[in-house]
Design a protein around this motif. Structure first.
Motif, PDB file in Angstrom:
ATOM      1  N   GLY A  30      11.426  14.356   7.727  1.00 35.62           N
ATOM      2  CA  GLY A  30      11.021  13.385   8.730  1.00 35.62           C
ATOM      3  C   GLY A  30      12.125  12.962   9.682  1.00 35.62           C
ATOM      4  O   GLY A  30      11.911  12.123  10.549  1.00 35.62           O
ATOM      5  N   ARG A  31      13.317  13.519   9.549  1.00 34.91           N
ATOM      6  CA  ARG A  31      14.440  13.194  10.426  1.00 34.91           C
ATOM      7  C   ARG A  31      14.683  14.332  11.396  1.00 34.91           C
ATOM      8  O   ARG A  31      14.555  15.503  11.047  1.00 34.91           O
ATOM      9  N   TYR A  32      15.065  13.990  12.603  1.00 35.68           N
ATOM     10  CA  TYR A  32      15.358  14.975  13.632  1.00 35.68           C
ATOM     11  C   TYR A  32      16.868  15.156  13.688  1.00 35.68           C
ATOM     12  O   TYR A  32      17.600  14.227  14.005  1.00 35.68           O
ATOM     13  N   ILE A  33      17.335  16.358  13.347  1.00 39.40           N
ATOM     14  CA  ILE A  33      18.755  16.624  13.217  1.00 39.40           C
ATOM     15  C   ILE A  33      19.149  17.753  14.168  1.00 39.40           C
ATOM     16  O   ILE A  33      18.618  18.856  14.088  1.00 39.40           O
ATOM     17  N   ALA A  34      20.092  17.448  15.063  1.00 39.58           N
ATOM     18  CA  ALA A  34      20.629  18.458  15.966  1.00 39.58           C
ATOM     19  C   ALA A  34      21.869  19.054  15.325  1.00 39.58           C
ATOM     20  O   ALA A  34      22.775  18.325  14.922  1.00 39.58           O
ATOM     21  N   THR A  35      21.914  20.367  15.208  1.00 37.68           N
ATOM     22  CA  THR A  35      23.078  21.046  14.661  1.00 37.68           C
ATOM     23  C   THR A  35      23.633  21.989  15.709  1.00 37.68           C
ATOM     24  O   THR A  35      22.890  22.581  16.491  1.00 37.68           O
ATOM     25  N   GLY A  36      24.929  22.109  15.734  1.00 35.71           N
ATOM     26  CA  GLY A  36      25.587  22.977  16.697  1.00 35.71           C
ATOM     27  C   GLY A  36      27.071  23.016  16.394  1.00 35.71           C
ATOM     28  O   GLY A  36      27.486  22.740  15.270  1.00 35.71           O
ATOM     29  N   ALA A  37      27.875  23.324  17.398  1.00 34.98           N
ATOM     30  CA  ALA A  37      29.318  23.405  17.230  1.00 34.98           C
ATOM     31  C   ALA A  37      30.000  22.798  18.444  1.00 34.98           C
ATOM     32  O   ALA A  37      29.390  22.667  19.507  1.00 34.98           O
ATOM     33  N   ASP A  38      31.279  22.448  18.269  1.00 32.28           N
ATOM     34  CA  ASP A  38      32.046  21.967  19.413  1.00 32.28           C
ATOM     35  C   ASP A  38      32.758  23.157  20.056  1.00 32.28           C
ATOM     36  O   ASP A  38      32.556  24.303  19.658  1.00 32.28           O
ATOM     37  N   ALA A  39      33.593  22.902  21.041  1.00 26.90           N
ATOM     38  CA  ALA A  39      34.260  23.975  21.773  1.00 26.90           C
ATOM     39  C   ALA A  39      35.214  24.774  20.889  1.00 26.90           C
ATOM     40  O   ALA A  39      35.464  25.954  21.138  1.00 26.90           O
ATOM     41  N   ALA A  40      35.731  24.154  19.830  1.00 23.12           N
ATOM     42  CA  ALA A  40      36.657  24.838  18.927  1.00 23.12           C
ATOM     43  C   ALA A  40      35.930  25.607  17.826  1.00 23.12           C
ATOM     44  O   ALA A  40      36.555  26.276  17.016  1.00 23.12           O
ATOM     45  N   GLY A  41      34.607  25.500  17.772  1.00 19.84           N
ATOM     46  CA  GLY A  41      33.825  26.221  16.778  1.00 19.84           C
ATOM     47  C   GLY A  41      33.551  25.440  15.515  1.00 19.84           C
ATOM     48  O   GLY A  41      33.017  25.982  14.558  1.00 19.84           O
ATOM     49  N   ASN A  42      33.931  24.160  15.473  1.00 17.44           N
ATOM     50  CA  ASN A  42      33.672  23.320  14.308  1.00 17.44           C
ATOM     51  C   ASN A  42      32.207  22.929  14.280  1.00 17.44           C
ATOM     52  O   ASN A  42      31.655  22.519  15.296  1.00 17.44           O
ATOM     53  N   LYS A  43      31.563  23.039  13.115  1.00 12.21           N
ATOM     54  CA  LYS A  43      30.156  22.685  12.987  1.00 12.21           C
ATOM     55  C   LYS A  43      29.979  21.179  13.110  1.00 12.21           C
ATOM     56  O   LYS A  43      30.815  20.415  12.627  1.00 12.21           O
ATOM     57  N   MET A  44      28.878  20.771  13.759  1.00 16.46           N
ATOM     58  CA  MET A  44      28.581  19.361  13.969  1.00 16.46           C
ATOM     59  C   MET A  44      27.093  19.129  13.764  1.00 16.46           C
ATOM     60  O   MET A  44      26.293  20.053  13.873  1.00 16.46           O
ATOM     61  N   ALA A  45      26.734  17.863  13.487  1.00 16.03           N
ATOM     62  CA  ALA A  45      25.334  17.485  13.350  1.00 16.03           C
ATOM     63  C   ALA A  45      25.161  16.064  13.867  1.00 16.03           C
ATOM     64  O   ALA A  45      26.079  15.253  13.795  1.00 16.03           O
ATOM     65  N   ALA A  46      23.968  15.787  14.401  1.00 15.22           N
ATOM     66  CA  ALA A  46      23.652  14.448  14.886  1.00 15.22           C
ATOM     67  C   ALA A  46      22.199  14.146  14.556  1.00 15.22           C
ATOM     68  O   ALA A  46      21.317  14.977  14.785  1.00 15.22           O
ATOM     69  N   ILE A  47      21.945  12.959  14.027  1.00 12.80           N
ATOM     70  CA  ILE A  47      20.590  12.519  13.718  1.00 12.80           C
ATOM     71  C   ILE A  47      20.085  11.697  14.893  1.00 12.80           C
ATOM     72  O   ILE A  47      20.818  10.877  15.447  1.00 12.80           O
ATOM     73  N   MET A  48      18.828  11.935  15.289  1.00 13.80           N
ATOM     74  CA  MET A  48      18.270  11.237  16.451  1.00 13.80           C
ATOM     75  C   MET A  48      16.804  10.919  16.224  1.00 13.80           C
ATOM     76  O   MET A  48      16.204  11.386  15.265  1.00 13.80           O
ATOM     77  N   SER A  49      16.240  10.116  17.128  1.00 12.51           N
ATOM     78  CA  SER A  49      14.829   9.753  17.035  1.00 12.51           C
ATOM     79  C   SER A  49      13.954  10.897  17.544  1.00 12.51           C
ATOM     80  O   SER A  49      14.441  11.825  18.194  1.00 12.51           O
ATOM     81  N   LYS A  50      12.674  10.803  17.262  1.00 19.51           N
ATOM     82  CA  LYS A  50      11.721  11.819  17.709  1.00 19.51           C
ATOM     83  C   LYS A  50      11.675  11.883  19.227  1.00 19.51           C
ATOM     84  O   LYS A  50      11.671  12.965  19.804  1.00 19.51           O
ATOM     85  N   ALA A  51      11.659  10.717  19.896  1.00 21.41           N
ATOM     86  CA  ALA A  51      11.592  10.680  21.359  1.00 21.41           C
ATOM     87  C   ALA A  51      12.826  11.325  21.991  1.00 21.41           C
ATOM     88  O   ALA A  51      12.718  12.096  22.952  1.00 21.41           O
ATOM     89  N   THR A  52      13.993  11.040  21.440  1.00 21.02           N
ATOM     90  CA  THR A  52      15.226  11.631  21.958  1.00 21.02           C
ATOM     91  C   THR A  52      15.229  13.137  21.747  1.00 21.02           C
ATOM     92  O   THR A  52      15.593  13.906  22.639  1.00 21.02           O
ATOM     93  N   ALA A  53      14.810  13.580  20.570  1.00 20.37           N
ATOM     94  CA  ALA A  53      14.770  15.011  20.264  1.00 20.37           C
ATOM     95  C   ALA A  53      13.818  15.747  21.209  1.00 20.37           C
ATOM     96  O   ALA A  53      14.159  16.797  21.749  1.00 20.37           O
ATOM     97  N   GLU A  54      12.621  15.188  21.413  1.00 28.23           N
ATOM     98  CA  GLU A  54      11.661  15.829  22.310  1.00 28.23           C
ATOM     99  C   GLU A  54      12.167  15.838  23.749  1.00 28.23           C
ATOM    100  O   GLU A  54      11.910  16.776  24.498  1.00 28.23           O
TER     101      GLU A  54
END
Length: 68
Positions: A30-54
């Motif tokens: 039920g949580r919206y989680i954005a996963t990706g990397a920064d410019a150096a290639g380090n993995k990152m994640a951010a939790i956000m609301s449904k409206a923000t994700a959409e």
């Protein structure tokens, strides 16, 4: 895709508002989680609301992952 509008805290470098490169937004427990990397290639994640994700998906800043 280059830098998007999604930012997150980098635990490795201990800096805030680091732009996420090529984010994917997944829905897990039920949580919206954005996963990706920064410019150096380090993995990152951010939790956000449904409206923000959409909003990020509609603008093309992120792509849909699993769980939708």
């Amino acid at each position: 895709m280059a830098t998007s509008g999604i930012t997150a805290y980098s635990v490795k470098t201990k800096t805030k508002n680091v732009p996420m490169i090529n984010p994917t937004i997944d829905v897990k427990s039920g949580r919206y989680i954005a996963t990706g990397a920064d410019a150096a290639g380090n993995k990152m994640a951010a939790i956000m609301s449904k409206a923000t994700a959409e909003g990020h998906i509609a603008s093309g800043a992120a792509k849909k992952g699993s769980g939708w």
